[in-house]
Write an enzyme that holds these catalytic residues in place. Sequence first.
Site, PDB file in Angstrom:
ATOM      1  N   TYR A   8       0.722  -1.240  -0.066  1.00 21.35           N
ATOM      2  CA  TYR A   8       0.253  -0.044  -0.047  1.00 21.35           C
ATOM      3  C   TYR A   8       0.804   1.341   0.055  1.00 21.35           C
ATOM      4  O   TYR A   8       0.450   2.420  -0.140  1.00 21.35           O
ATOM      5  CB  TYR A   8      -1.052   0.033   1.334  1.00 21.35           C
ATOM      6  CG  TYR A   8      -0.130  -0.070   2.502  1.00 21.35           C
ATOM      7  CD1 TYR A   8       0.083   0.969   3.290  1.00 21.35           C
ATOM      8  CD2 TYR A   8       0.071  -1.356   3.167  1.00 21.35           C
ATOM      9  CE1 TYR A   8       0.896   0.951   4.463  1.00 21.35           C
ATOM     10  CE2 TYR A   8       0.633  -1.369   4.266  1.00 21.35           C
ATOM     11  CZ  TYR A   8       1.023  -0.460   5.235  1.00 21.35           C
ATOM     12  OH  TYR A   8       1.632  -0.312   6.159  1.00 21.35           O
ATOM     13  N   GLY A   9       1.910   1.147   0.113  1.00 21.07           N
ATOM     14  CA  GLY A   9       3.126   2.230   0.001  1.00 21.07           C
ATOM     15  C   GLY A   9       4.209   1.948  -1.098  1.00 21.07           C
ATOM     16  O   GLY A   9       3.554   1.769  -2.185  1.00 21.07           O
ATOM     17  N   GLU A  84      10.895  -3.810   5.731  1.00 19.64           N
ATOM     18  CA  GLU A  84       9.463  -3.307   6.550  1.00 19.64           C
ATOM     19  C   GLU A  84       9.792  -3.418   8.097  1.00 19.64           C
ATOM     20  O   GLU A  84       9.061  -3.631   8.808  1.00 19.64           O
ATOM     21  CB  GLU A  84       8.392  -4.135   6.423  1.00 19.64           C
ATOM     22  CG  GLU A  84       8.120  -4.316   4.656  1.00 19.64           C
ATOM     23  CD  GLU A  84       7.709  -2.870   4.078  1.00 19.64           C
ATOM     24  OE1 GLU A  84       7.258  -1.875   5.070  1.00 19.64           O
ATOM     25  OE2 GLU A  84       8.026  -2.566   3.120  1.00 19.64           O
TER      26      GLU A  84
END
Length: 183
Positions: A8-9, A84
């Site tokens: 989503y990024g 992440e």
Amino acid sequence: MVMWVFGYGSLIWKAGFDFDERRVGFIKDYRRVFYQGSTDHRGTPEYPGRTVTLEPAPGHWGVAYKVSSKEDQQVALTYLEVREKQYDKKEYVDFYTDVNASSPAISGVMVYIASSDKANINYLGPASVEEIAKQIVHAEGPSGPNRDYLFNLEKTLLQMGCEDEHVMKIAEEARKLVSDVVN
């Protein structure tokens, strides 16, 4: 057994691992927000950048990557655990490709989330659009200027047909700030 990863990024435009399929769609019950600090990619410990995370709210759009082979899954997981690492939660969500669908296209899609938990030292939390844009315009880290992240996210979302109001407002404000510096 295959593995699906939701981006989503920056994962939307730069997966960084091999995958067999990429699908555009959305997850329910979360929205994208620029609340996560980045001291390892788009900022420094002295001047953190901001990247997106998810918070509970109506769903938003992104992409799901299918990774089939065991070897590719292991490489992807190893890569993602480093990339992440400042995101403190991993969840498995339902992924939809049709807004009218009552059942998901894919279940059990993995997603990394930066929570507001006090243990997440990089969580910056809410701020005004102006404050977030200012921080993004001035932050830079090993992966480049934080504004590149913002503008790439905005561009890719628009190419997918997704107008994310939060991202668009911050990008608009960031453009004003960059323009003021140039002029």
